[in-house]
Scaffold this motif. Structure first.
Motif, PDB file in Angstrom:
ATOM      1  N   ILE A  58       0.835  -1.202   0.000  1.00 60.14           N
ATOM      2  CA  ILE A  58       0.000   0.000   0.000  1.00 60.14           C
ATOM      3  C   ILE A  58       0.872   1.256   0.000  1.00 60.14           C
ATOM      4  O   ILE A  58       0.617   2.208  -0.739  1.00 60.14           O
ATOM      5  N   TYR A  66      -6.763   3.608   1.139  1.00 58.56           N
ATOM      6  CA  TYR A  66      -6.390   2.478   0.294  1.00 58.56           C
ATOM      7  C   TYR A  66      -6.643   2.795  -1.183  1.00 58.56           C
ATOM      8  O   TYR A  66      -7.716   3.297  -1.537  1.00 58.56           O
ATOM      9  N   ARG A 126     -12.161  -6.065   2.755  1.00 57.36           N
ATOM     10  CA  ARG A 126     -12.396  -4.623   2.722  1.00 57.36           C
ATOM     11  C   ARG A 126     -13.825  -4.313   2.291  1.00 57.36           C
ATOM     12  O   ARG A 126     -14.455  -5.077   1.550  1.00 57.36           O
TER      13      ARG A 126
END
Length: 281
Positions: A107, A128, A145
Motif C-alpha cells: 500500500i 487504500y 475490505r
C-alpha cells in the motif's frame, strides 16, 4: 436521555489501565448512573497474541477500586467471532466487500508512486488505493475490505447526533468524502477475522448501547460506524467524544506509559478521589 442511558467501557486486556482509561470509564459510568441507566463492561480481546488473562483481572480490580460498578453480563469479543463472520457474509452477499492481499508495504508503495501525489490520510490511516478491488482473491487468504463507493450507493442520507464538547450537534455524512477521504476500510484482518470497526458496531448493538462515550480521537471514525449500522440494519446511538488525557508534553497517554498506570498510583497510596482530581473530574 429518556429511559436511562446505556453506556459501556471497552478496554483491551493488553496492558495496565492508565489515567486516560480511568477518565473514559468514569465518564461512561457517571453518564449512565446519573440517568438511572446501565453501565456495561466489554472486553475487546480479539488480538489474541497480545491479550492476557492477568490484564483482564487487573482491569476489573482497578475499576472496582475506582468505585465503579457494571451491569452483567460482561461481553467478550473472543466469544463473538461467529457473529462477526455472519455480518461479513451478509455484506458479501450484497456485493459490498472484497478480499485484499496487499501488505502495508504494498500500500505504501502504491501510494508513493509519483503520479499519485501526497497520500490522503483518513480515520483508518492512508486511504487504500483500491488495488485488489476487482482482483477476486480467495477471502481465506486475505483481509476483507468494504467497497466504500458501493456501500454509500446502497444507503440513503446518513447522520448522527454528537453531544461531546468539541463537536456537539447533528452531523450529516458526505458520500464523496467517505469515498475519497476514508476509502475501502478493512472489515476483517486476516489474523483476527474481524476489525475494530466491524466488532464495535455489532457489539454496541448487541449490548443495547444508547450512548457511545469515547475519546475525541475517534470522532472521525464515527461516520464509518454509522454507515455499517445502516448496512447491517442496526440502531445508531448518540455519540459523546470526550477530551483525551495527555502528558506534560501534550501527548495522549498510551499503555506504554506505565508511569501513569493506575496500579502504580494505588501502590503509592493514591485514593480514587485523587485520581478524579488528577484527570479533572
Amino acid at each position: 436521555m429518556a429511559g436511562g442511558a446505556v453506556t459501556r467501557f471497552a478496554p483491551s486486556p493488553t496492558g495496565p489501565l492508565h489515567l486516560g482509561h480511568a477518565f473514559a470509564a468514569i465518564v461512561a459510568h457517571d453518564m449512565a448512573r446519573d440517568d438511572s441507566g446501565r453501565f456495561l463492561l466489554r472486553i475487546e480481546d480479539i488480538d489474541r497474541a497480545r491479550c492476557r488473562p492477568e490484564w483482564e483481572a487487573q482491569i476489573s480490580d482497578d475499576l472496582r477500586w475506582l468505585g465503579l460498578t457494571w451491569d452483567q453480563p460482561v461481553l467478550r469479543q473472543s466469544d463473538r467471532l461467529p457473529v462477526y463472520a455472519a455480518a461479513l457474509d451478509t455484506l458479501a452477499a450484497h456485493g459490498l466487500t472484497y478480499a485484499c492481499t496487499c501488505t502495508r508495504g504494498d500500500i505504501r508503495a502504491a501510494l508513493s508512486a509519483p503520479q499519485e501525489g501526497a497520500p490522503l490520510i483518513g480515520p483508518d490511516g492512508p486511504v487504500y488505493p483500491g488495488t485488489c478491488r476487482h482482483a477476486g482473491h480467495d477471502r481465506r487468504e486475505a483481509a476483507i475490505r468494504l467497497d466504500m463507493a458501493r456501500a454509500m450507493a446502497a444507503v440513503g442520507p446518513l447522520a448522527f447526533t454528537e453531544t461531546g464538547p468539541a463537536h456537539a450537534g447533528h452531523h450529516r455524512i458526505d458520500a464523496a468524502q467517505m469515498i475519497a477521504g476514508v476509502g475501502d476500510i478493512v472489515l476483517a484482518r486476516r489474523d483476527m477475522g474481524t476489525s475494530y470497526h466491524l466488532s464495535v458496531v455489532l457489539d454496541d448493538a448487541a449490548q443495547g448501547v444508547t450512548h457511545v462515550t469515547r475519546g475525541e480521537d475517534l470522532f472521525e471514525a464515527t461516520a464509518i460506524h454509522v454507515l455499517l449500522q445502516r448496512l447491517l440494519d442496526l440502531p445508531t446511538p448518540v455519540y459523546h467524544h470526550h477530551r483525551l488525557i495527555r502528558d506534560a508534553a501534550g501527548k495522549r497517554l498510551a499503555k506504554r506509559d506505565d508511569a501513569r498506570a493506575l496500579s502504580k498510583y494505588r501502590a503509592e497510596g493514591a485514593t480514587p478521589q485523587d485520581i478524579r482530581a488528577l484527570i479533572g473530574l
